[in-house]
Scaffold this motif. Structure first.
Motif, short mmCIF file in Angstrom:
data_model
loop_
_atom_site.label_atom_id
_atom_site.label_comp_id
_atom_site.label_asym_id
_atom_site.label_seq_id
_atom_site.Cartn_x
_atom_site.Cartn_y
_atom_site.Cartn_z
N GLU A 110 0.83 -1.21 0.00
CA GLU A 110 0.00 0.00 0.00
C GLU A 110 0.86 1.26 0.00
O GLU A 110 0.38 2.34 -0.34
CB GLU A 110 -0.92 0.02 1.22
CG GLU A 110 -1.95 -1.07 1.22
CD GLU A 110 -2.80 -1.08 2.47
OE1 GLU A 110 -3.75 -1.87 2.50
OE2 GLU A 110 -2.55 -0.29 3.41
N TRP A 111 2.11 1.13 0.40
CA TRP A 111 3.00 2.29 0.48
C TRP A 111 3.79 2.50 -0.80
O TRP A 111 4.54 3.47 -0.90
CB TRP A 111 3.95 2.11 1.67
CG TRP A 111 3.21 2.15 2.97
CD1 TRP A 111 2.56 1.12 3.56
CD2 TRP A 111 3.03 3.27 3.81
NE1 TRP A 111 1.98 1.54 4.74
CE2 TRP A 111 2.26 2.86 4.91
CE3 TRP A 111 3.45 4.60 3.75
CZ2 TRP A 111 1.90 3.72 5.93
CZ3 TRP A 111 3.09 5.45 4.78
CH2 TRP A 111 2.32 5.02 5.85
N LEU A 112 3.63 1.62 -1.77
CA LEU A 112 4.36 1.74 -3.04
C LEU A 112 3.56 2.60 -4.01
O LEU A 112 3.03 2.14 -5.01
CB LEU A 112 4.63 0.35 -3.64
CG LEU A 112 5.49 -0.58 -2.80
CD1 LEU A 112 5.63 -1.94 -3.47
CD2 LEU A 112 6.85 0.04 -2.53
N ARG A 113 3.49 3.88 -3.70
CA ARG A 113 2.76 4.84 -4.54
C ARG A 113 3.65 6.06 -4.76
O ARG A 113 4.43 6.44 -3.88
CB ARG A 113 1.46 5.27 -3.87
CG ARG A 113 0.44 4.15 -3.75
CD ARG A 113 -0.78 4.68 -3.01
NE ARG A 113 -1.86 3.72 -3.02
CZ ARG A 113 -2.91 3.79 -3.81
NH1 ARG A 113 -3.03 4.77 -4.66
NH2 ARG A 113 -3.86 2.89 -3.74
N GLY A 114 3.51 6.65 -5.92
CA GLY A 114 4.32 7.82 -6.26
C GLY A 114 4.29 8.94 -5.24
O GLY A 114 5.34 9.46 -4.86
N PRO A 115 3.11 9.35 -4.76
CA PRO A 115 3.07 10.45 -3.78
C PRO A 115 3.84 10.15 -2.50
O PRO A 115 4.48 11.03 -1.94
CB PRO A 115 1.58 10.63 -3.50
CG PRO A 115 0.92 10.18 -4.77
CD PRO A 115 1.75 9.01 -5.24
N TYR A 116 3.80 8.89 -2.04
CA TYR A 116 4.58 8.55 -0.85
C TYR A 116 6.07 8.67 -1.14
O TYR A 116 6.85 9.10 -0.28
CB TYR A 116 4.27 7.12 -0.38
CG TYR A 116 2.92 6.95 0.29
CD1 TYR A 116 2.35 7.95 1.07
CD2 TYR A 116 2.21 5.76 0.15
CE1 TYR A 116 1.13 7.78 1.68
CE2 TYR A 116 0.99 5.58 0.78
CZ TYR A 116 0.45 6.59 1.54
OH TYR A 116 -0.75 6.41 2.15
N LEU A 117 6.50 8.29 -2.34
CA LEU A 117 7.90 8.42 -2.72
C LEU A 117 8.32 9.88 -2.75
O LEU A 117 9.40 10.23 -2.26
CB LEU A 117 8.16 7.75 -4.08
CG LEU A 117 9.59 7.84 -4.59
CD1 LEU A 117 10.55 7.12 -3.65
CD2 LEU A 117 9.69 7.27 -5.99
N VAL A 118 7.47 10.74 -3.30
CA VAL A 118 7.77 12.17 -3.33
C VAL A 118 7.94 12.71 -1.91
O VAL A 118 8.88 13.46 -1.62
CB VAL A 118 6.67 12.93 -4.10
CG1 VAL A 118 6.83 14.44 -3.94
CG2 VAL A 118 6.68 12.55 -5.57
N ILE A 119 7.03 12.32 -1.02
CA ILE A 119 7.12 12.78 0.37
C ILE A 119 8.39 12.26 1.03
O ILE A 119 9.09 13.00 1.74
CB ILE A 119 5.86 12.35 1.16
CG1 ILE A 119 4.65 13.12 0.66
CG2 ILE A 119 6.06 12.55 2.66
CD1 ILE A 119 3.32 12.59 1.15
N LEU A 120 8.72 11.00 0.79
CA LEU A 120 9.94 10.42 1.37
C LEU A 120 11.18 11.15 0.89
O LEU A 120 12.05 11.52 1.69
CB LEU A 120 10.03 8.93 1.02
CG LEU A 120 11.28 8.21 1.53
CD1 LEU A 120 11.31 8.18 3.04
CD2 LEU A 120 11.34 6.80 0.95
N VAL A 121 11.27 11.40 -0.40
CA VAL A 121 12.44 12.08 -0.96
C VAL A 121 12.53 13.51 -0.43
O VAL A 121 13.61 13.98 -0.03
CB VAL A 121 12.40 12.06 -2.51
CG1 VAL A 121 13.44 13.01 -3.11
CG2 VAL A 121 12.61 10.64 -3.02
N ALA A 122 11.41 14.21 -0.38
CA ALA A 122 11.40 15.59 0.12
C ALA A 122 11.78 15.64 1.60
O ALA A 122 12.54 16.53 2.03
CB ALA A 122 10.03 16.23 -0.09
N THR A 123 11.28 14.70 2.38
CA THR A 123 11.60 14.67 3.81
C THR A 123 13.07 14.38 4.04
O THR A 123 13.73 15.05 4.84
CB THR A 123 10.74 13.60 4.52
OG1 THR A 123 9.36 13.93 4.33
CG2 THR A 123 11.04 13.54 6.00
#
Length: 152
Positions: A110-123
């Protein structure tokens, strides 16, 4: 929340999605939880009264949004929101610990989504940029126009 990037970019008409998966399994209001954690960390680090008041106001603003946002969703979506509320919680992991929410064996998918990746990279980017933020803050004075200030 939305995972349709066309909605974010205003290509498609934004729709409200009452998610009960992904981060909503952990907390129904991740921005409130994140702001609370961020405010606690920065308030503890800086330790000034101005910071304490600022962080308290930021958390209070998000708490207000939680209460009134849930009320608006209940008014607009009725039983659909009540079902979501019954299986999720504002407090992280509370619904899971109380047995109202179950983590499936493959919950990580469920966590393999583009928006989560964007948030992870930005954080991670913001975290690793903190030394640069601090260095830039060090060259600033009380006001940039003072002698020795950025523009002085």
């Amino acid at each position: 929340s939305t995972f349709n990037l066309k909605e974010v970019a205003a290509v498609d008409r934004p729709e409200l999605h009452l998610w009960g998966t992904g981060v909503a399994r952990i907390t129904r209001h991740p921005q409130f939880v994140g702001q609370t954690l961020w405010s606690a960390a920065h308030g503890a680090w800086l330790g000034t009264s101005v910071t304490a008041v600022t962080m308290l106001l930021l958390v209070a603003h998000h708490a207000f949004s939680v209460v009134h946002g849930d009320a608006r969703l209940r008014a607009k979506h009725g039983d659909r929101f009540d079902e979501l509320e019954a299986t999720t919680s504002v407090v992280p992991f509370a619904a899971i610990l109380e047995g109202r929410q179950q983590l499936p064996d493959d919950y990580w998918k469920e966590w393999l989504r583009g928006p989560y990746l964007v948030i992870l990279v930005a954080t991670l980017g913001a975290y690793f940029a903190h030394p640069y933020f601090q260095a830039f803050a060090a060259i600033l004075s009380t006001t940039p126009l003072e002698p020795g200030g950025l523009l002085g």
